[in-house]
Design a protein around this motif. Sequence first.
Motif, PDB file in Angstrom:
ATOM      1  N   THR A   1       6.841   4.277   2.539  1.00 14.54           N
ATOM      2  CA  THR A   1       7.763   3.598   1.624  1.00 14.54           C
ATOM      3  C   THR A   1       8.978   4.440   1.259  1.00 14.54           C
ATOM      4  O   THR A   1       9.995   3.889   0.824  1.00 14.54           O
ATOM      5  CB  THR A   1       7.031   3.180   0.338  1.00 14.54           C
ATOM      6  N   SER A   2       8.901   5.754   1.427  1.00 11.32           N
ATOM      7  CA  SER A   2      10.091   6.566   1.157  1.00 11.32           C
ATOM      8  C   SER A   2      11.219   6.192   2.109  1.00 11.32           C
ATOM      9  O   SER A   2      12.397   6.179   1.721  1.00 11.32           O
ATOM     10  CB  SER A   2       9.765   8.056   1.288  1.00 11.32           C
TER      11      SER A   2
ATOM     12  N   THR B   1      11.299   3.114   4.034  1.00 11.86           N
ATOM     13  CA  THR B   1      11.635   1.691   3.932  1.00 11.86           C
ATOM     14  C   THR B   1      12.412   1.388   2.651  1.00 11.86           C
ATOM     15  O   THR B   1      13.305   0.536   2.649  1.00 11.86           O
ATOM     16  CB  THR B   1      10.367   0.825   3.983  1.00 11.86           C
ATOM     17  N   SER B   2      12.085   2.091   1.560  1.00 11.68           N
ATOM     18  CA  SER B   2      12.834   1.866   0.318  1.00 11.68           C
ATOM     19  C   SER B   2      14.262   2.375   0.446  1.00 11.68           C
ATOM     20  O   SER B   2      15.191   1.787  -0.122  1.00 11.68           O
ATOM     21  CB  SER B   2      12.132   2.540  -0.862  1.00 11.68           C
TER      22      SER B   2
ATOM     23  N   PHE C   1       0.993   6.419   1.570  1.00  7.88           N
ATOM     24  CA  PHE C   1       1.801   5.265   1.164  1.00  7.88           C
ATOM     25  C   PHE C   1       3.267   5.655   1.016  1.00  7.88           C
ATOM     26  O   PHE C   1       4.167   4.943   1.482  1.00  7.88           O
ATOM     27  CB  PHE C   1       1.254   4.719  -0.162  1.00  7.88           C
ATOM     28  N   TYR C   2       3.507   6.803   0.406  1.00 11.09           N
ATOM     29  CA  TYR C   2       4.887   7.234   0.184  1.00 11.09           C
ATOM     30  C   TYR C   2       5.555   7.676   1.480  1.00 11.09           C
ATOM     31  O   TYR C   2       6.776   7.557   1.624  1.00 11.09           O
ATOM     32  CB  TYR C   2       4.932   8.372  -0.836  1.00 11.09           C
TER      33      TYR C   2
ATOM     34  N   TRP D   1       3.805   2.794  -6.471  1.00 12.14           N
ATOM     35  CA  TRP D   1       4.280   4.019  -7.118  1.00 12.14           C
ATOM     36  C   TRP D   1       3.813   4.113  -8.569  1.00 12.14           C
ATOM     37  O   TRP D   1       3.364   5.180  -9.004  1.00 12.14           O
ATOM     38  CB  TRP D   1       5.804   4.086  -7.046  1.00 12.14           C
TER      39      TRP D   1
ATOM     40  N   TYR E   1       6.572  -1.645  -3.646  1.00 14.51           N
ATOM     41  CA  TYR E   1       7.001  -0.300  -4.053  1.00 14.51           C
ATOM     42  C   TYR E   1       6.633  -0.034  -5.509  1.00 14.51           C
ATOM     43  O   TYR E   1       6.024   0.996  -5.833  1.00 14.51           O
ATOM     44  CB  TYR E   1       8.522  -0.146  -3.908  1.00 14.51           C
TER      45      TYR E   1
ATOM     46  N   ARG F   1       8.746  -6.519  -0.775  1.00 14.62           N
ATOM     47  CA  ARG F   1       8.756  -5.065  -0.589  1.00 14.62           C
ATOM     48  C   ARG F   1       9.007  -4.344  -1.910  1.00 14.62           C
ATOM     49  O   ARG F   1       8.358  -3.327  -2.204  1.00 14.62           O
ATOM     50  CB  ARG F   1       9.817  -4.672   0.446  1.00 14.62           C
TER      51      ARG F   1
END
Length: 496
Positions: free
Chosen positions: A289-290, A292-293, A285-286, A249, A245, A241
Amino acid sequence: MFEFKTKTKQLAIALTLLGAILWVVGFALNGSSSHDAGHGHDAHLTEEVHIDARYDAHAEEAHDDHSYGLHTEEADEYPGEAHASMIAAYGSDQVNEVHDTHAEEAHADHIDNSEDTYHTEGHNAHDSHAAHQIANRPWSALYVAAIFFFGLGIGQLFFLGIQYVAQAGWSAGLLRLMEAQSFTIIAPLLVIAILSILGFGHVHHMFHWMAEGIHIDGHDNFDPIIAGKRGFLNPTFFTIRILVYIGGWVWAAKTLRKYSLMSDTGDGVLMWKKNRGVAAAFTVFYAVTSSTSAWDFIMSIDAHWFSTLFGWYTFSGMFVSSFAALIFLTLYMKGQGLMEWVNENHLHDLGKFMFAFSVFWTYLWFSQFVLIWYANIPEEVTYYMQRFEQYKVPFFTMLVLNFVLPVLAVLSRPAKRIPGTVVMAAVFVLVGHYMDHYVMIMPGTVGSHYGFGLVELGPILFFAGLHIYVVLSSVAKAPLLHKNHPMITESKNFHQ
């Protein structure tokens, strides 16, 4: 075109080096104090063990010699006859009473010894946990700063993408500043990745779910709750992951920048369309991932706790902080006599975004807090109980800095058009959201062993120097005006 002057470069480099030195010194001081404390405790435990051993030996010797005044050598040699003679001499009731007393005392001694062993083991476990927390402090301080400065970059990368997707015209004159700020994600991301790898190697103990044997039933460190989350919280998937990321990014930041620069010497409309496609892919995508990160980088520190709002909450804090940083950068360029096309209307819009997302952050904070407080579920409320009990001052100070002060400062329309007022609000936001990340991360990594010293100041200066150097270097490499942008005229004539 902006010139990155030598003195400014030297200042940025000096901040970076000073920050690194302060962190290393703080790390060494923290390590030596932790070692001394642990060594002193070990000596104390050793002394207690020797005292207990001497006491047990003395008690055993006394028991063998006297046996409560009833046992004799003859009794040891002929126990049956001795028992009969004792009954004849003292009576059966008295002998039985003495035997019962012996049994009760032996049972009491056994319980006392068991309790002593239990308390000693518990005390040792507590001290081991406290030692880990103390040792975590330098790593945690570095991690807090890395997450905070990463947010300044990723927030503007997302905002940059939104400008293309929304076909915004007012911001065309600010795009080069957004591009420059977006590149600041690289260094913090590398630090975050390195700290994660060190966690897998047990160099630090910031992430409880990375502890050895945490998923193994029967192991001393086994945790059934974390074991149930093994499908998500495991080193392999976590590493994958992080790589996803970083790849996604950084790809977006570099590609948006590449097409932007190509538009200066080529077809501006074509490059704008390409950037719009890249931005559309990145925003989707963000969007995933915003969250999950945020789970990976921050929420997994308190691995027993979870909140479905946490991803949005973390995003909003990073987003509003990035506006504060962009305001500083814009006004710095204006102070250098550059970007004459940027006027008070642009500043007004930046102030509105900072104001709006300060309110949005507060809304999410309150929503998360009040639902957990009202439900009063033990595994949820412990998150806030620890912060209320141990971090009361930074916790409530953070709320004032992130909501009350910036909202009051730029609530009115005229206030958003005054540089000094907007800068003051931006300072509140930056300090407040650093404290927000501090309060999110430190309780789960250092517990009550927190503070603000060299190990906290060092990483702030380190990343601040890197941030300044990367941003200004990027700005100096290209014209500040995105001259072939199809909406640049609208941006120059922007008013409201």
